[in-house]
Design a protein around this motif. Structure first.
Motif, PDB file in Angstrom:
ATOM      1  N   ASP A  89      29.856   2.754  -9.673  1.00 58.33           N
ATOM      2  CA  ASP A  89      29.709   2.812 -11.360  1.00 58.33           C
ATOM      3  C   ASP A  89      29.141   3.692 -11.421  1.00 58.33           C
ATOM      4  OD1 ASP A  89      31.415   0.343 -11.320  1.00 58.33           O
ATOM      5  OD2 ASP A  89      29.395  -0.654 -11.640  1.00 58.33           O
ATOM      6  N   ILE A  90      29.604   4.346 -12.647  1.00 57.78           N
ATOM      7  CA  ILE A  90      29.533   5.750 -13.340  1.00 57.78           C
ATOM      8  C   ILE A  90      28.266   5.768 -14.217  1.00 57.78           C
ATOM      9  CG2 ILE A  90      28.791   8.329 -14.256  1.00 57.78           C
ATOM     10  CD1 ILE A  90      31.279   8.627 -11.603  1.00 57.78           C
ATOM     11  N   HIS A  91      26.895   5.791 -14.537  1.00 57.54           N
ATOM     12  CA  HIS A  91      26.250   5.910 -15.401  1.00 57.54           C
ATOM     13  C   HIS A  91      26.440   7.427 -16.473  1.00 57.54           C
ATOM     14  CE1 HIS A  91      23.047   6.142 -17.792  1.00 57.54           C
ATOM     15  NE2 HIS A  91      23.078   4.941 -18.494  1.00 57.54           N
ATOM     16  N   LEU A  92      26.780   7.509 -17.492  1.00 60.15           N
ATOM     17  CA  LEU A  92      26.905   8.598 -18.817  1.00 60.15           C
ATOM     18  C   LEU A  92      25.647   8.688 -19.857  1.00 60.15           C
ATOM     19  CD1 LEU A  92      29.730  11.078 -18.987  1.00 60.15           C
ATOM     20  CD2 LEU A  92      28.603   9.646 -21.432  1.00 60.15           C
ATOM     21  N   LYS A  93      25.098   9.384 -20.126  1.00 61.84           N
ATOM     22  CA  LYS A  93      23.941   9.546 -21.198  1.00 61.84           C
ATOM     23  C   LYS A  93      24.851  10.665 -22.173  1.00 61.84           C
ATOM     24  CE  LYS A  93      19.563   8.904 -22.995  1.00 61.84           C
ATOM     25  NZ  LYS A  93      18.170   9.131 -22.584  1.00 61.84           N
ATOM     26  N   ILE A  94      25.313  10.544 -23.408  1.00 64.41           N
ATOM     27  CA  ILE A  94      25.221  11.375 -23.638  1.00 64.41           C
ATOM     28  C   ILE A  94      24.092  12.200 -24.843  1.00 64.41           C
ATOM     29  CG2 ILE A  94      26.353  12.854 -26.824  1.00 64.41           C
ATOM     30  CD1 ILE A  94      28.581  10.076 -26.055  1.00 64.41           C
ATOM     31  N   LEU A  95      23.254  13.231 -24.208  1.00 67.92           N
ATOM     32  CA  LEU A  95      22.730  13.713 -24.610  1.00 67.92           C
ATOM     33  C   LEU A  95      22.850  14.943 -26.212  1.00 67.92           C
ATOM     34  CD1 LEU A  95      22.296  15.617 -21.322  1.00 67.92           C
ATOM     35  CD2 LEU A  95      21.084  13.386 -22.279  1.00 67.92           C
ATOM     36  N   SER A  96      23.932  15.108 -26.806  1.00 66.88           N
ATOM     37  CA  SER A  96      23.693  15.958 -27.513  1.00 66.88           C
ATOM     38  C   SER A  96      25.169  15.722 -28.439  1.00 66.88           C
ATOM     39  CB  SER A  96      23.255  17.399 -27.569  1.00 66.88           C
ATOM     40  OG  SER A  96      23.576  18.163 -26.935  1.00 66.88           O
ATOM     41  N   THR A  97      25.663  16.071 -29.814  1.00 68.96           N
ATOM     42  CA  THR A  97      26.908  16.616 -30.276  1.00 68.96           C
ATOM     43  C   THR A  97      27.179  17.121 -31.211  1.00 68.96           C
ATOM     44  OG1 THR A  97      26.129  14.605 -31.866  1.00 68.96           O
ATOM     45  CG2 THR A  97      27.123  13.900 -29.532  1.00 68.96           C
ATOM     46  N   THR A  98      28.293  17.933 -31.041  1.00 74.62           N
ATOM     47  CA  THR A  98      28.557  19.278 -31.934  1.00 74.62           C
ATOM     48  C   THR A  98      29.386  18.524 -32.833  1.00 74.62           C
ATOM     49  OG1 THR A  98      29.711  19.988 -30.284  1.00 74.62           O
ATOM     50  CG2 THR A  98      27.389  20.413 -30.548  1.00 74.62           C
ATOM     51  N   ASP A  99      30.411  18.934 -33.754  1.00 77.30           N
ATOM     52  CA  ASP A  99      31.603  18.498 -34.135  1.00 77.30           C
ATOM     53  C   ASP A  99      32.541  19.149 -33.647  1.00 77.30           C
ATOM     54  OD1 ASP A  99      30.259  18.114 -36.960  1.00 77.30           O
ATOM     55  OD2 ASP A  99      30.945  20.233 -37.456  1.00 77.30           O
ATOM     56  N   SER A 100      32.374  19.797 -32.104  1.00 83.03           N
ATOM     57  CA  SER A 100      33.695  19.656 -31.132  1.00 83.03           C
ATOM     58  C   SER A 100      33.548  19.213 -29.897  1.00 83.03           C
ATOM     59  CB  SER A 100      33.936  21.344 -31.025  1.00 83.03           C
ATOM     60  OG  SER A 100      32.542  22.444 -30.606  1.00 83.03           O
ATOM     61  N   GLY A 101      32.243  18.647 -29.299  1.00 80.84           N
ATOM     62  CA  GLY A 101      31.960  18.054 -28.313  1.00 80.84           C
ATOM     63  C   GLY A 101      30.499  17.387 -28.172  1.00 80.84           C
ATOM     64  N   TYR A 102      30.813  16.816 -26.758  1.00 75.73           N
ATOM     65  CA  TYR A 102      29.203  16.947 -26.530  1.00 75.73           C
ATOM     66  C   TYR A 102      28.579  17.131 -25.202  1.00 75.73           C
ATOM     67  CZ  TYR A 102      31.590  13.061 -23.771  1.00 75.73           C
ATOM     68  OH  TYR A 102      31.897  12.732 -23.002  1.00 75.73           O
ATOM     69  N   THR A 103      27.161  17.470 -24.731  1.00 80.68           N
ATOM     70  CA  THR A 103      27.044  17.582 -23.616  1.00 80.68           C
ATOM     71  C   THR A 103      26.529  16.242 -22.939  1.00 80.68           C
ATOM     72  OG1 THR A 103      25.855  19.758 -24.495  1.00 80.68           O
ATOM     73  CG2 THR A 103      24.564  18.673 -22.175  1.00 80.68           C
ATOM     74  N   PHE A 104      26.722  15.656 -21.875  1.00 84.01           N
ATOM     75  CA  PHE A 104      26.069  14.671 -21.492  1.00 84.01           C
ATOM     76  C   PHE A 104      25.754  15.032 -19.764  1.00 84.01           C
ATOM     77  CE2 PHE A 104      30.305  15.548 -19.998  1.00 84.01           C
ATOM     78  CZ  PHE A 104      30.062  16.064 -18.701  1.00 84.01           C
ATOM     79  N   GLU A 105      24.679  14.208 -19.316  1.00 82.98           N
ATOM     80  CA  GLU A 105      24.291  13.959 -18.128  1.00 82.98           C
ATOM     81  C   GLU A 105      25.411  12.495 -17.493  1.00 82.98           C
ATOM     82  OE1 GLU A 105      19.913  14.163 -17.575  1.00 82.98           O
ATOM     83  OE2 GLU A 105      20.031  11.702 -18.022  1.00 82.98           O
ATOM     84  N   TYR A 106      25.497  12.088 -15.603  1.00 79.62           N
ATOM     85  CA  TYR A 106      25.738  11.191 -15.335  1.00 79.62           C
ATOM     86  C   TYR A 106      24.902  11.747 -14.276  1.00 79.62           C
ATOM     87  CZ  TYR A 106      29.212  13.820 -12.769  1.00 79.62           C
ATOM     88  OH  TYR A 106      29.704  14.747 -11.924  1.00 79.62           O
ATOM     89  N   SER A 107      25.082  10.130 -13.302  1.00 78.65           N
ATOM     90  CA  SER A 107      24.704  10.112 -11.775  1.00 78.65           C
ATOM     91  C   SER A 107      25.572   8.355 -11.656  1.00 78.65           C
ATOM     92  CB  SER A 107      23.439   9.642 -11.941  1.00 78.65           C
ATOM     93  OG  SER A 107      22.876   8.217 -12.629  1.00 78.65           O
ATOM     94  N   TYR A 108      25.405   7.775 -10.988  1.00 81.93           N
ATOM     95  CA  TYR A 108      25.708   7.256 -10.197  1.00 81.93           C
ATOM     96  C   TYR A 108      24.422   5.744 -10.029  1.00 81.93           C
ATOM     97  CZ  TYR A 108      30.179   9.206  -8.055  1.00 81.93           C
ATOM     98  OH  TYR A 108      30.821  10.022  -7.318  1.00 81.93           O
ATOM     99  N   VAL A 109      25.740   4.162 -10.504  1.00 83.79           N
ATOM    100  CA  VAL A 109      24.467   3.849 -10.881  1.00 83.79           C
ATOM    101  C   VAL A 109      23.367   3.243  -9.093  1.00 83.79           C
ATOM    102  CG1 VAL A 109      24.216   1.276 -11.152  1.00 83.79           C
ATOM    103  CG2 VAL A 109      26.000   2.998 -12.670  1.00 83.79           C
ATOM    104  N   GLY A 110      22.273   3.562  -9.865  1.00 81.27           N
ATOM    105  CA  GLY A 110      20.925   3.029  -8.564  1.00 81.27           C
ATOM    106  C   GLY A 110      21.282   4.524  -8.347  1.00 81.27           C
TER     107      GLY A 110
END
Length: 126
Positions: A89-110
């Motif tokens: 599984d992949i865990h994704l966290k949205i770090l910041s958003t704008t009107d047109s998109g978002y920045t994220f970080e992700y990793s495999y669970v564990g």
């Protein structure tokens, strides 16, 4: 002395400011992301509903179940994994958003190794 206190207070207030995160705007929709494949920049697409995400990239289609932990964190589980890596599984966290998109970080669970990326809203063309 007053000026130093004022300057210190101003710096403290500015440094505590959190990035904007309107994550609910990105729980569903059609999005575009850029990725690098052996030095070549390519574009992929994401179609996301409340419970399903379909990614198309490099002439491949991946489907995942979507489970939101909170408004800004989600776990993706590949529906029909073809490789061992796809079974994680992949865990994704949205770090910041704008009107047109978002920045994220992700990793495999564990796993502790995280990668970052950006996604932009796109038009769904029939």
């Amino acid at each position: 002395m007053k000026n130093i206190f004022f300057l210190f207070s101003l710096i403290l207030i500015i440094s505590c400011q959190q990035p904007e995160r309107n994550c609910t705007d990105y729980k569903t929709g059609y999005f575009e992301f850029k990725y690098n494949d052996n030095g070549v920049e390519k574009v992929g697409h994401i179609l996301r509903s409340e419970n399903l995400q379909i990614e198309t990239y490099d002439n491949k289609i991946d489907s995942s179940e979507v489970r939101w932990i909170n408004d800004c964190e989600v776990v993706f589980k590949t529906i029909n994994p073809k490789r061992m890596a796809d079974k994680n599984d992949i865990h994704l966290k949205i770090l910041s958003t704008t009107d047109s998109g978002y920045t994220f970080e992700y990793s495999y669970v564990g796993k502790s190794e995280k990668q970052k990326g950006t996604v932009t809203k796109a038009e769904l063309i029939n």
